[in-house]
Enzyme design. Structure first.
Site, short mmCIF file in Angstrom:
data_model
loop_
_atom_site.label_atom_id
_atom_site.label_comp_id
_atom_site.label_asym_id
_atom_site.label_seq_id
_atom_site.Cartn_x
_atom_site.Cartn_y
_atom_site.Cartn_z
N SER A 143 0.80 -1.20 0.02
CA SER A 143 -0.07 -0.11 0.03
C SER A 143 0.72 1.24 0.25
O SER A 143 0.39 2.58 -0.23
CB SER A 143 -0.77 -0.09 1.42
OG SER A 143 -0.33 -0.03 2.45
N ASP A 389 -2.86 6.34 12.10
CA ASP A 389 -2.18 5.70 11.08
C ASP A 389 -1.09 6.36 10.83
O ASP A 389 -0.81 7.33 10.37
CB ASP A 389 -3.00 5.87 9.70
CG ASP A 389 -2.27 5.11 8.47
OD1 ASP A 389 -0.97 4.79 8.53
OD2 ASP A 389 -2.98 4.90 7.30
N HIS A 392 1.21 5.17 6.54
CA HIS A 392 0.91 5.65 5.11
C HIS A 392 1.09 7.31 5.23
O HIS A 392 1.45 7.69 6.32
CB HIS A 392 -0.41 5.52 4.57
CG HIS A 392 -0.77 3.77 4.66
ND1 HIS A 392 -1.28 3.30 5.57
CD2 HIS A 392 -0.49 3.17 3.61
CE1 HIS A 392 -1.50 2.08 5.36
NE2 HIS A 392 -0.83 1.96 4.22
#
Length: 415
Positions: A143, A389, A392
């Protein structure tokens, strides 16, 4: 006398009006003819303009050849950054759209990476599209690699009219096409590079990760004829042990064995390396490996309190050569050794060492400002840092810089 003066005045006024009318007709006729002329010559003019852009870009990249793009500092620049606006990118991901999901402090969008001894060439979408004409640029990985792919199509997006771009996803492969250039910028989901039980691009969260370290063809057949390949594989390996399967997932007689993570990673890199050596056209394909994308999940790494992470962080890390506990030098060393061996065998492969420059950016992660794929529990809502998060990256943001560096390397190739 008064009557004669009035007639003369009327005649003069009429002459002036008539003259103005003639001038107006001539002006608009000339303007229309000029517009038609420009319209008729626009394809040629556009080609000339694109040629000039390509030439200027090549000259700029050549001037910077030999520069260390990976050593530098982040500087505030709200004049030329961000390179695009989050809301204007047609293909923005809700996982990375931090402003859309409530982030108020937008200073992360205005930081530019400044190498110490040179300037990073300014990204030019038209120049890159010309370089990619009739070619495939393929990102392969997890990702984080997908985030870099989204960054790239956001960087290209505004230079293409809606009718001349498309995006299509089929299983693990997503393809962005710049139709006029017959160019594609693609992403292929393969978080371990080799086959694993995490290969489903949507349902890949499994309690125990299993890899087939000697099997890669299922994925690699989609990359074979790419002109530019951009790989990453790191975080999905971050566990003490990995279960390795000799056999297939469909058969019942497979042999399973737990191996230490670094050993499993080395086995996977060997399979990846062997495939590249045999199947990739050495004179055509240029390969890039993105080094580890750092995480910021331990505040004590940068002088914060225990239990703190990237949640509510708004400042970069100022300490030179800062290196957090989320980046594994031993894994990086394995990659470097593998790639050195490939280069000796004649492959065009380059490590893009984006780890250090990204280490400084603890404030640039989505934290809680992203779409949550599952409803948050009351316990999570009461402790936002627990679901932040810190892996990312917000867009616009750090992955744009990765792509600016990739852009300079693509431009320096002979393709």
């Amino acid at each position: 006398m008064a009557s004669t003066w009035g007639v003369r005045t009327s005649f003069q006024v009429f002459t002036i009006i008539l003259f103005a009318f003639v001038i107006s007709v001539l002006y608009f006729t000339t303007k229309e003819d000029g517009s038609r002329s420009r319209s008729r010559s626009s394809p040629s003019s556009l080609l000339t303009e694109n040629h000039n852009v390509v030439r200027d870009t090549m000259e700029e990249v050549e001037r910077m050849s030999g520069c260390d793009y990976f050593s530098g500092k982040w500087v505030f620049d709200n004049q030329t950054y961000p390179l695009y606006k989050e809301k204007d990118c047609t293909f923005m991901s809700d996982q990375l759209a931090c402003q859309k999901f409530g982030r108020k402090d937008l200073s992360y969008q205005y930081l530019r990476w400044q190498p110490y001894h040179c300037n990073l060439p300014r990204f030019n979408a038209t120049a890159l599209l010309e370089k990619l004409r009739n070619k495939r640029l393929v990102y392969v990985g997890d990702s984080l690699n997908r985030g870099q792919w989204i960054s790239m199509i956001c960087l290209l997006d505004s230079s293409l009219p809606p009718s001349l771009k498309s995006i299509n996803t089929n299983g693990s492969l997503s393809v962005f096409k710049a139709i006029e250039y017959n160019a594609t910028v693609e992403f292929y989901w393969a978080p371990m590079l080799i086959e694993s039980n995490s290969d489903d691009p949507v349902n890949h969260r499994v309690p125990e990760r299993i890899v087939r370290t000697q099997a890669i063809e299922k994925h690699a057949r989609y990359w074979t004829d790419a002109d530019f390949l951009v790989f990453d594989s790191y975080l999905w390996w971050k566990r003490p042990f990995m279960k390795v399967l000799w056999g297939t997932f469909e058969s019942s007689d497979g042999i399973y064995k737990k191996v230490e993570m670094l050993k499993g990673y080395e086995m996977a890199l060997r399979t990846w390396s062997d495939w590249l050596e045999i199947h990739v056209n050495h004179s055509k394909t240029h390969i890039f490996w993105m080094s580890m994308s750092p995480t910021h999940e331990r505040g004590e790494d940068w002088g914060g309190v225990t239990g703190q992470n990237c949640y509510n962080e708004t400042q970069t890390i100022k300490k030179n050569d800062y290196w957090g506990s989320g980046s594994d030098p031993n894994m990086m060393k394995l990659v470097e050794t593998t790639i050195e061996n490939l280069n000796k065998k004649g492959l065009n492969i380059q490590i893009l060492n984006i780890t250090q420059l990204s280490e400084y950016r603890k404030e640039a992660h989505p934290s809680v400002h992203r779409k949550q794929w599952e409803p948050l529990t009351n316990e999570q809502l009461s402790n936002p840092s627990g679901y932040a998060d810190c892996i990312h990256w917000c867009l616009p943001g750090v992955p744009d810089t990765w792509n600016e560096i990739l852009y300079t390397y693509i431009y320096s190739t002979s393709l």
